[in-house]
Design a protein around this motif. Structure first.
Motif, PDB file in Angstrom:
ATOM      1  N   ARG A 156      -7.588   6.664   0.363  1.00  0.00           N
ATOM      2  CA  ARG A 156      -6.767   5.501   0.692  1.00  0.00           C
ATOM      3  C   ARG A 156      -6.013   5.781   1.982  1.00  0.00           C
ATOM      4  O   ARG A 156      -5.820   6.934   2.362  1.00  0.00           O
ATOM      5  CB  ARG A 156      -5.708   5.303  -0.391  1.00  0.00           C
ATOM      6  CG  ARG A 156      -6.112   4.565  -1.603  1.00  0.00           C
ATOM      7  CD  ARG A 156      -4.870   4.185  -2.414  1.00  0.00           C
ATOM      8  NE  ARG A 156      -4.077   5.339  -2.807  1.00  0.00           N
ATOM      9  CZ  ARG A 156      -2.888   5.650  -2.316  1.00  0.00           C
ATOM     10  NH1 ARG A 156      -2.346   4.915  -1.364  1.00  0.00           N
ATOM     11  NH2 ARG A 156      -2.232   6.695  -2.744  1.00  0.00           N
TER      12      ARG A 156
ATOM     13  N   GLY B 279      -2.881   5.642   2.495  1.00  0.00           N
ATOM     14  CA  GLY B 279      -1.707   6.471   2.235  1.00  0.00           C
ATOM     15  C   GLY B 279      -2.081   7.937   2.119  1.00  0.00           C
ATOM     16  O   GLY B 279      -1.379   8.821   2.624  1.00  0.00           O
TER      17      GLY B 279
ATOM     18  N   GLN C 239      -2.758   9.356   5.403  1.00  0.00           N
ATOM     19  CA  GLN C 239      -1.479   9.602   6.068  1.00  0.00           C
ATOM     20  C   GLN C 239      -0.953  10.998   5.686  1.00  0.00           C
ATOM     21  O   GLN C 239      -0.502  11.755   6.534  1.00  0.00           O
ATOM     22  CB  GLN C 239      -0.491   8.526   5.614  1.00  0.00           C
ATOM     23  CG  GLN C 239       0.823   8.557   6.325  1.00  0.00           C
ATOM     24  CD  GLN C 239       0.756   7.788   7.619  1.00  0.00           C
ATOM     25  OE1 GLN C 239       0.440   6.620   7.639  1.00  0.00           O
ATOM     26  NE2 GLN C 239       1.019   8.470   8.716  1.00  0.00           N
TER      27      GLN C 239
ATOM     28  N   SER D 106       4.746   4.333   5.231  1.00  0.00           N
ATOM     29  CA  SER D 106       4.458   2.899   5.157  1.00  0.00           C
ATOM     30  C   SER D 106       3.381   2.551   4.140  1.00  0.00           C
ATOM     31  O   SER D 106       3.373   1.455   3.600  1.00  0.00           O
ATOM     32  CB  SER D 106       4.077   2.360   6.532  1.00  0.00           C
ATOM     33  OG  SER D 106       2.954   3.052   7.016  1.00  0.00           O
ATOM     34  N   SER D 107       2.447   3.478   3.863  1.00  0.00           N
ATOM     35  CA  SER D 107       1.443   3.114   2.857  1.00  0.00           C
ATOM     36  C   SER D 107       1.383   4.111   1.694  1.00  0.00           C
ATOM     37  O   SER D 107       0.366   4.235   1.040  1.00  0.00           O
ATOM     38  CB  SER D 107       0.071   2.942   3.516  1.00  0.00           C
ATOM     39  OG  SER D 107      -0.167   3.968   4.439  1.00  0.00           O
TER      40      SER D 107
ATOM     41  N   THR E  68       2.465   5.530  -2.057  1.00  0.00           N
ATOM     42  CA  THR E  68       2.959   5.025  -3.333  1.00  0.00           C
ATOM     43  C   THR E  68       4.327   5.669  -3.596  1.00  0.00           C
ATOM     44  O   THR E  68       4.649   6.704  -3.013  1.00  0.00           O
ATOM     45  CB  THR E  68       2.026   5.415  -4.482  1.00  0.00           C
ATOM     46  OG1 THR E  68       2.038   6.847  -4.589  1.00  0.00           O
ATOM     47  CG2 THR E  68       0.602   4.946  -4.229  1.00  0.00           C
TER      48      THR E  68
ATOM     49  N   LEU F  98      -0.407  -3.684   1.706  1.00  0.00           N
ATOM     50  CA  LEU F  98      -0.348  -2.408   2.418  1.00  0.00           C
ATOM     51  C   LEU F  98      -1.560  -2.282   3.316  1.00  0.00           C
ATOM     52  O   LEU F  98      -2.480  -3.103   3.258  1.00  0.00           O
ATOM     53  CB  LEU F  98      -0.351  -1.260   1.405  1.00  0.00           C
ATOM     54  CG  LEU F  98       0.731  -1.353   0.335  1.00  0.00           C
ATOM     55  CD1 LEU F  98       0.523  -0.272  -0.698  1.00  0.00           C
ATOM     56  CD2 LEU F  98       2.095  -1.239   0.969  1.00  0.00           C
ATOM     57  N   VAL F  99      -1.581  -1.215   4.115  1.00  0.00           N
ATOM     58  CA  VAL F  99      -2.757  -0.938   4.930  1.00  0.00           C
ATOM     59  C   VAL F  99      -3.960  -0.798   3.995  1.00  0.00           C
ATOM     60  O   VAL F  99      -3.889  -0.111   2.989  1.00  0.00           O
ATOM     61  CB  VAL F  99      -2.555   0.361   5.725  1.00  0.00           C
ATOM     62  CG1 VAL F  99      -3.817   0.706   6.511  1.00  0.00           C
ATOM     63  CG2 VAL F  99      -1.373   0.219   6.654  1.00  0.00           C
TER      64      VAL F  99
ATOM     65  N   SER G 274       1.965  -6.875   7.693  1.00  0.00           N
ATOM     66  CA  SER G 274       2.441  -5.737   6.907  1.00  0.00           C
ATOM     67  C   SER G 274       3.942  -5.579   7.073  1.00  0.00           C
ATOM     68  O   SER G 274       4.532  -4.664   6.533  1.00  0.00           O
ATOM     69  CB  SER G 274       1.718  -4.466   7.365  1.00  0.00           C
ATOM     70  OG  SER G 274       1.950  -4.268   8.743  1.00  0.00           O
TER      71      SER G 274
ATOM     72  N   SER H  59      -3.355  -6.527  -3.227  1.00  0.00           N
ATOM     73  CA  SER H  59      -3.346  -5.116  -3.538  1.00  0.00           C
ATOM     74  C   SER H  59      -4.785  -4.697  -3.818  1.00  0.00           C
ATOM     75  O   SER H  59      -5.431  -5.269  -4.692  1.00  0.00           O
ATOM     76  CB  SER H  59      -2.460  -4.857  -4.761  1.00  0.00           C
ATOM     77  OG  SER H  59      -2.371  -3.474  -4.994  1.00  0.00           O
TER      78      SER H  59
END
Lengths: 322, 511
Positions: free
Chosen positions: B155, B157, B160, B182-183, B185, B299-300, B465, B481
């Motif tokens: 994902r 996130g 990231q 930003s992305s 959980t 989200l992204v 976003s 989502s």
């Protein structure tokens, strides 16, 4: 201080028009030949240069649109050969000038359409698709003739070798076509779509421009002009040789690039391409007039292409925004 | 090296000092005389609107840009980085918001890209990097990521976190993080916070760019607010609050407050019934009335862009139905959609918006060529006149409309793309991250343009976003989502918490 900086600005502005450098080169070569050879300025020689430029220039008009739309067509030389052979054979077998001519043009158009469909429908890279066509078209031309040239007289002879008030007909056709294609590129909806597609295909697509149709059009148009080029070339020799146009893709692409068209798409002018083609013919003429080996001519062509693209790269480096 | 414990008292020489840093891009002054010092083991929060100059400042610190004026000291010694590599050599690592993992390589290979450990035979030592990758990922709170998994399967996130772990692997002395959470959980955010705290106590200085104000207030020893290229406020831990920060960032208490609009009972312009692309968009069902502005938040990677692409025919539809003004439609291309009155302002101005070698005017007219031509022949005067009315309406700032579009500022370029969409006289306008990377002034202008267009009866869908943008602009909001439209929220119940709650609702965390 300010005077020199404004004149520098004018110079920079002038060089911003990429046709400027090719025009300067054209005049430089012409000026040199004027002094180096007593025959150069003779009308007969100049008209001959014009006639020699015509096929490369006509095909370069189509190639320019393909390259502006961010494609490339390597098959033009083979399509020239196949169209001329197809036209000559139909003329021989049917005896109809019209059917012969239409077949030559039609075969060029079909090859171009096939290129376009491979690129748009099957997403084959233009370089590969047209490289395949280069081989296929040449092979079919050889198969049709068994490798033996076919006599080709009649209308084609007039197009290829005829003169109107002393001016070669093929040269006149080139000038008229250049004017038409210039109009197409700069004043029509299709022309604007070609530039937009080449500049940023993704943005053009989302802006509602039919990218596939535009690409199909440029390839088909380039094929059609290659077909015309084949008829002119064969008519000039009064014979359709299956090996006609061999290596022409190099001259044609060189003319387009010399004329200031960016290989990366979205930029280029028909006027520049016209001058580029004339420059190529002038260089060929120079080798003949100065009696330099034709083999050097081949080497020089390669150098010119590399140089033209290299200058483009240097200019881009100066302006990282592009 | 001095090692501080806990929340750092700033030692005598700070790790990094900036004095009077200034930077201009052409006529735009983006940074004016910035003074800033970062102590060892200090965590600094850098806040500000898009276009405030945060990225430019951090690009100067990390060697990607050269400052026009001012000096930079490292450990009290003047430095001038000529490249990113030099800054990395000096111990400065920058984790960008844009993800740059190589999708085809494994997570572990990504972490050691360019400095892969070798076995004695010269081949990649896979067992060593897998082991090291595991401990690095644990360090940043991402122990759930499998080091051998292809990075592309993660994902946004998770990717990231891989980027953060990659920077952490270099043991930087200063770590710059641009919107790291930003992305993520909520669970991943907690792990990330633990990492920030432990890195701080190991002496690493951290500059943290974020839009999440609560996080900044919780994590940072000091918060700086940048506005229009200047530091307008500075607070220690616990010295400020949310409203104060918003005021500092925008210069107004209600810069992007929602402007109430009357959306009467109007015809349904767009109606989606279970629209799917078989991949990124799963059974989207909603409708948009004429004159209504509907937001799409997520989200992204939630499928916002993809949903808009399916609507405008840029992405093939696998199943579902779509009605435009009551008529069933199935667009095969954006050209097809445009003919039927659907225009899009795409995400990514540079990659999908502008035609960079075209003039301003020709960029604006790209979607209206046929209506500006007589048959095939372009009418240049009509084209010029059409653009000039939009130039006034949208207050596009430029010298002439024949200058290249790349000579305009980002905000003005975006207005030209808006002009392009509006000039085509659409009945449905799709906007994808419409104010990404534009300055505050242009942003306010763009919001006004959207509202005016909607007031004239245009149906608008805005994918974004940015929560403040959604809240400022939209009459209703759909939350996506993982490709599923999980909720459509009416104006009255909009809040950051609710939007985020639904945005995370389809994301299962790995145990």
């Amino acid at each position: 201080m300010s005077a020199s900086s404004t004149s520098r600005q004018v110079l920079r502005q002038l060089f911003h028009y990429r046709e400027t450098s090719v025009l300067l080169m054209f005049f430089a070569v012409a000026a040199y030949l004027t002094f180096a050879s007593e025959f150069f300025l003779e009308p007969r020689n100049l008209l001959n240069v014009g006639r020699q430029a015509s096929v490369v220039a006509i095909v370069a008009l189509g190639q320019a649109l393909v390259i502006i739309a961010r494609g490339i067509d390597l098959s033009v030389g083979s399509v020239i050969g196949l169209s001329s052979v197809a036209a000559a054979i139909t003329l021989r077998d049917t005896g109809s000038e019209v059917i012969g001519l239409a077949t030559g043009l039609g075969v060029g158009l079909i090859c171009g359409l096939a290129n376009g469909l491979m690129v748009t429908k099957f997403r084959i890279n233009p370089f590969i698709a047209t490289l395949g066509m280069l081989s296929i078209a040449r092979g079919v031309a050889l198969l049709l003739t068994g490798g033996i040239p076919v006599n080709y007289a009649g209308w084609a002879e007039y197009l290829g070798a005829g003169r109107l008030y002393d001016v070669p007909v093929s040269f006149l056709m080139m000038v008229v076509l250049a004017a038409l294609v210039h109009f197409l590129a700069s004043r029509t909806v299709t022309g604007r779509e070609i530039y937009a597609v080449g500049d940023n295909p993704k943005a053009a697509r989302l802006a509602g421009i039919d990218v596939d149709r535009t690409r199909l059009f440029v390839f088909a148009f380039c094929g059609l002009l290659s077909g015309l080029g084949g008829i002119i070339l064969a008519g000039n020799l009064a014979s359709a040789d299956p090996n006609l146009g061999l290596g022409y893709e190099l001259d044609v692409i060189a003319a387009v690039i010399l004329g200031g068209t960016a290989l990366s798409g979205g930029r280029g002018s028909i006027f520049g391409v016209f001058i580029g083609a004339m420059l190529m013919a002038l260089l060929n003429n120079a080798f003949v007039l100065l009696g330099i080996s034709a083999y050097w001519q081949v080497v020089t062509k390669g150098l010119i292409i590399i140089m033209a693209v290299g200058i483009d790269g240097l200019q881009r480096r100066d302006n990282p925004d592009e | 090296m001095i090692i501080d414990g806990g929340a750092a008292p700033v030692p005598a020489t700070p790790f990094l000092t900036l004095n009077g840093i200034g930077k201009s891009f052409g006529p735009n002054r983006v940074l004016r005389s910035i003074d800033l010092s970062v102590g060892r083991g200090e965590v600094i929060g850098l806040l500000g609107e898009n276009g405030a100059g945060k990225s430019t400042l951090m690009n100067i610190v990390s060697g990607a840009l050269a400052a026009d004026e001012g000096t930079m000291l490292l450990d009290g010694n003047p430095v001038r980085f000529r490249s990113i590599a030099e800054a990395i050599g000096a111990g400065i690592a920058f984790v960008h918001q844009e993800l740059s993992v190589v999708g085809a390589l494994s997570v572990a290979e990504n972490l050691f890209l360019g400095r892969t450990p070798r076995t004695r035979l010269g081949t990649v030592d896979f067992s060593a990097i897998t082991r090291a990758a595991g401990s690095l990922l644990t360090e940043v709170g991402a122990q759930s990521i499998v080091p051998g998994a292809p990075a592309g399967s993660l994902r946004a996130g998770e990717q990231q976190l891989v980027e953060i772990a990659k920077a952490a692997a270099r043991k930087p002395r200063l770590l710059i993080l641009d919107e790291p959470t930003s992305s993520l959980t909520p669970h991943e955010v907690a792990g990330f916070k633990d990492y920030v705290r432990s890195a701080r106590s190991a002496g690493t200085s951290i500059i943290f760019i974020t839009h999440r104000l609560e996080e900044a207030m919780e994590l940072c020893d000091r918060i700086l607010v940048l506005r229009n290229g200047e530091i307008v406020a500075q607070y220690g831990h616990g010295e400020t609050n949310r409203d104060r920060l918003i005021f500092d960032m925008t210069g107004k208490t209600s810069m992007f407050a929602h402007v109430p609009r009357a959306v009467g009972a109007r015809a349904i312009a767009l109606e989606l019934g279970g629209l799917s692309d078989g991949e990124a968009v799963r059974e989207a069902t909603f409708s948009v009335a004429a004159g209504e502005i509907v937001g799409l938040f997520g989200l992204v990677g939630a499928g916002r862009t993809e949903l808009l692409e399916v609507i405008c025919g840029a992405r093939p539809r696998a199943s579902g139905t779509m009605k435009l003004l009551g008529t069933e439609v199935h667009f095969r291309s954006p050209a097809d959609a445009l003919r039927n009155g659907v225009a899009i302002v795409p995400e990514g101005r540079k990659t999908a918006g502008i035609l960079p070698q075209h003039t301003v005017r020709r960029n604006a007219s790209a979607s209206s060529l046929r209506s500006l031509a007589h048959g095939q022949i372009m009418n240049h005067r009509r084209e010029r006149d059409a653009f000039s009315s939009f130039q006034n309406d949208l207050s596009i700032r430029m010298e002439t409309d024949t200058q290249p579009i790349t000579t305009l500022s980002g905000g003005n370029q975006q207005k030209v793309i808006f002009a392009r969409a509006l000039m085509a006289r659409p009945r449905l306008l799709l906007l994808d991250e419409p104010t990404h990377g534009v300055d505050v002034g242009a942003k306010a202008d763009l919001y006004e343009i959207v509202r005016k267009a909607a007031d004239r009866g245009l149906a608008v869908v805005v994918a974004s976003s940015e929560i403040p943008e959604i809240i400022a602009l939209c009459d209703r909001v759909g939350v996506l989502s993982k490709g599923r439209l999980v909720n459509v929220q009416a104006r009255e119940e909009l809040s950051e918490e609710i939007l985020l709650h639904y945005a995370f609702s389809e994301i299962e965390e790995r145990p």
